[in-house]
Design a protein around this motif. Structure first.
Motif, short mmCIF file in Angstrom:
data_model
loop_
_atom_site.label_atom_id
_atom_site.label_comp_id
_atom_site.label_asym_id
_atom_site.label_seq_id
_atom_site.Cartn_x
_atom_site.Cartn_y
_atom_site.Cartn_z
N SER A 163 6.96 7.19 1.84
CA SER A 163 6.92 6.82 0.42
C SER A 163 8.28 7.01 -0.22
O SER A 163 8.78 6.14 -0.95
CB SER A 163 5.87 7.64 -0.33
N PHE A 164 8.89 8.15 0.06
CA PHE A 164 10.20 8.42 -0.54
C PHE A 164 11.26 7.48 0.03
O PHE A 164 12.17 7.05 -0.70
CB PHE A 164 10.59 9.87 -0.29
N ALA A 165 11.15 7.13 1.30
CA ALA A 165 12.09 6.17 1.88
C ALA A 165 11.97 4.82 1.18
O ALA A 165 12.98 4.16 0.90
CB ALA A 165 11.83 6.01 3.38
N GLY A 166 10.73 4.40 0.88
CA GLY A 166 10.54 3.15 0.16
C GLY A 166 11.13 3.20 -1.23
O GLY A 166 11.77 2.24 -1.69
N THR A 167 10.94 4.33 -1.92
CA THR A 167 11.49 4.47 -3.28
C THR A 167 13.01 4.44 -3.27
O THR A 167 13.64 3.77 -4.10
CB THR A 167 11.00 5.79 -3.90
N VAL A 190 10.19 -1.87 -13.17
CA VAL A 190 8.82 -1.96 -12.65
C VAL A 190 8.31 -0.56 -12.31
O VAL A 190 9.00 0.21 -11.64
CB VAL A 190 8.77 -2.86 -11.40
N ILE A 191 7.12 -0.24 -12.80
CA ILE A 191 6.51 1.06 -12.50
C ILE A 191 6.10 1.09 -11.04
O ILE A 191 5.40 0.20 -10.56
CB ILE A 191 5.30 1.31 -13.42
N ASP A 192 6.54 2.12 -10.35
CA ASP A 192 6.35 2.21 -8.90
C ASP A 192 5.45 3.41 -8.57
O ASP A 192 5.94 4.52 -8.37
CB ASP A 192 7.71 2.35 -8.22
N THR A 193 4.16 3.19 -8.55
CA THR A 193 3.21 4.25 -8.22
C THR A 193 2.20 3.74 -7.20
O THR A 193 2.14 2.54 -6.92
CB THR A 193 2.45 4.74 -9.47
N GLY A 194 1.39 4.65 -6.68
CA GLY A 194 0.35 4.26 -5.74
C GLY A 194 0.61 4.78 -4.34
O GLY A 194 1.74 5.06 -3.95
N ALA A 195 -0.49 4.89 -3.58
CA ALA A 195 -0.42 5.44 -2.22
C ALA A 195 -0.42 4.37 -1.14
O ALA A 195 -0.52 4.70 0.04
CB ALA A 195 -1.62 6.38 -2.00
N SER A 196 -0.30 3.10 -1.53
CA SER A 196 -0.43 2.04 -0.53
C SER A 196 0.65 2.12 0.54
O SER A 196 0.38 1.92 1.73
CB SER A 196 -0.41 0.67 -1.21
N ALA A 197 1.89 2.41 0.13
CA ALA A 197 2.97 2.52 1.13
C ALA A 197 2.72 3.69 2.06
O ALA A 197 2.96 3.59 3.27
CB ALA A 197 4.31 2.67 0.43
N ALA A 198 2.23 4.80 1.52
CA ALA A 198 1.94 5.97 2.35
C ALA A 198 0.82 5.67 3.34
O ALA A 198 0.89 6.05 4.51
CB ALA A 198 1.57 7.16 1.47
N VAL A 199 -0.23 4.98 2.87
CA VAL A 199 -1.38 4.70 3.73
C VAL A 199 -1.01 3.75 4.85
O VAL A 199 -1.33 3.99 6.02
CB VAL A 199 -2.55 4.14 2.89
N VAL A 200 -0.32 2.65 4.52
CA VAL A 200 0.04 1.71 5.58
C VAL A 200 1.07 2.35 6.52
O VAL A 200 1.08 2.07 7.74
CB VAL A 200 0.59 0.39 4.98
N LEU A 233 9.08 -5.93 -5.33
CA LEU A 233 9.43 -4.52 -5.15
C LEU A 233 8.46 -3.82 -4.21
O LEU A 233 8.87 -3.15 -3.25
CB LEU A 233 9.46 -3.82 -6.51
N ALA A 234 7.15 -3.97 -4.48
CA ALA A 234 6.15 -3.30 -3.64
C ALA A 234 6.20 -3.80 -2.20
O ALA A 234 6.09 -3.02 -1.25
CB ALA A 234 4.75 -3.52 -4.23
N GLY A 235 6.36 -5.11 -2.01
CA GLY A 235 6.42 -5.66 -0.67
C GLY A 235 7.59 -5.12 0.13
O GLY A 235 7.45 -4.76 1.31
N ARG A 236 8.77 -5.02 -0.52
CA ARG A 236 9.94 -4.48 0.18
C ARG A 236 9.72 -3.02 0.53
O ARG A 236 10.09 -2.56 1.63
CB ARG A 236 11.18 -4.63 -0.71
N GLU A 237 9.13 -2.26 -0.38
CA GLU A 237 8.88 -0.84 -0.09
C GLU A 237 7.89 -0.67 1.06
O GLU A 237 8.03 0.25 1.88
CB GLU A 237 8.36 -0.14 -1.35
N HIS A 238 6.89 -1.55 1.13
CA HIS A 238 5.93 -1.47 2.23
C HIS A 238 6.62 -1.73 3.57
O HIS A 238 6.34 -1.05 4.57
CB HIS A 238 4.81 -2.48 2.02
N LEU A 239 7.51 -2.70 3.61
CA LEU A 239 8.23 -2.99 4.86
C LEU A 239 9.10 -1.81 5.28
O LEU A 239 9.16 -1.46 6.47
CB LEU A 239 9.10 -4.24 4.68
N VAL A 240 9.75 -1.19 4.31
CA VAL A 240 10.57 -0.02 4.63
C VAL A 240 9.69 1.13 5.11
O VAL A 240 10.01 1.82 6.09
CB VAL A 240 11.39 0.40 3.39
N ALA A 241 8.56 1.35 4.43
CA ALA A 241 7.65 2.43 4.82
C ALA A 241 7.14 2.23 6.24
O ALA A 241 7.08 3.19 7.04
CB ALA A 241 6.48 2.50 3.84
N ILE A 242 6.77 1.01 6.59
CA ILE A 242 6.29 0.72 7.94
C ILE A 242 7.39 0.96 8.96
O ILE A 242 7.16 1.56 10.03
CB ILE A 242 5.76 -0.72 8.02
#
Length: 266
Positions: A163-167, A190-200, A233-242
């Motif tokens: 999550s922190f890497a995505g942020t 853009v407000i950046d909250t939620g556990a989706s990046a952590a979960v995936v 923003l969320a999509g890029r963070e998800h890719l980084v998190a994965i």
């Protein structure tokens, strides 16, 4: 269930009703049909062995650990689900929304020290563009599986790390601008909250550690495709998190190969 997994692991267990593999010399002299049957037989046997092994390490062993430890085995998942629902309820009131904003909202235009303080709580605040209730089952399943396979301490560490890497990556991409795979300046608001990046990220980490391609295919690949199709923003963070989750998984199995087929975490 124990009998099913033992049948998967037993060398003399049931095999597909295909022709026995041909010896190399006989294979060279065989016709096209015999060679096709030979390679089909090998592929089916390989697929069957790997599916059985994956079922054992990501389904059977976690279920046995859950039966053995009870609800304590998924305490993190229960806590996270309750926290998300509670903060969502608080966020629906005017004073509660102000409190949630002050303690958990993360944006690209906020100083980094404040981001560090808010990130842990921001994981429990549902994203503004997503409903809270529909995502609870996936959130619960991802964290519960990770806790049963990895153990609670490593689950928390991986979830926070991805999550922190995505942020952090989002701030870098905003600084780069819309070119070179960056983000436009307005993404900083853009407000950046939620556990989706952590979960995936947890799904990707478990799939990597346990060599579970089917789990990766169904739990991670759809997020990758959505993120590529809609590069916000969320999509890029998800890719980084994965990506970070997979790298952490590869590093963990390289340092401790027993993790791949070992028992579920304590």
């Amino acid at each position: 269930m124990r009998g099913d997994t033992q049948a998967c692991e037993r060398p003399g267990g049931p095999e597909p009703a295909l022709a026995e593999p041909l010896p190399p010399i006989a294979l060279q002299a065989a016709g096209p049909r015999a060679r096709t049957e030979h390679w089909l037989s090998r592929f089916v046997r390989f697929l069957g062995r790997n599916l059985c092994r994956e079922f054992r390490v990501v389904v059977a062993e976690p279920v046995r650990a859950l039966v053995r430890r009870g609800l304590s085995g998924v305490a993190l998942a229960i806590f996270t689900a309750v926290a998300v629902l509670s903060l969502h309820a608080v966020d629906q009131t005017r004073s509660g929304a102000t409190l949630v904003r002050l303690v958990s909202h993360v944006r690209g235009d906020i100083p980094l020290p404040l981001v560090l303080l808010r990130t842990p709580l921001s994981l429990f605040v549902p994203a503004r563009d997503m409903a809270a209730l529909p995502g609870i089952p996936v959130l619960f399943l991802g964290i519960a599986l990770a806790q049963l396979v990895l153990g609670p301490a490593r689950t928390v560490l991986v979830a926070y790390a991805v999550s922190f890497a995505g942020t952090l990556s989002a701030r870098v991409m905003i600084a780069l601008g819309p070119r070179w795979w960056g983000l436009p300046p307005e993404a900083a608001h853009v407000i950046d909250t939620g556990a989706s990046a952590a979960v995936v990220g947890l799904f990707a980490h478990v799939a990597t550690v346990k060599r579970a391609p089917v789990l990766f295919l169904f739990a991670v690949t759809p997020t990758v495709l959505r993120s590529l199709h809609k590069p916000n923003l969320a999509g890029r963070e998800h890719l980084v998190a994965i990506t970070v989750a997979v790298l952490l998984g590869l590093l963990a199995t390289r340092r401790n190969p027993a993790l791949r087929d070992g028992a579920s975490g304590a």
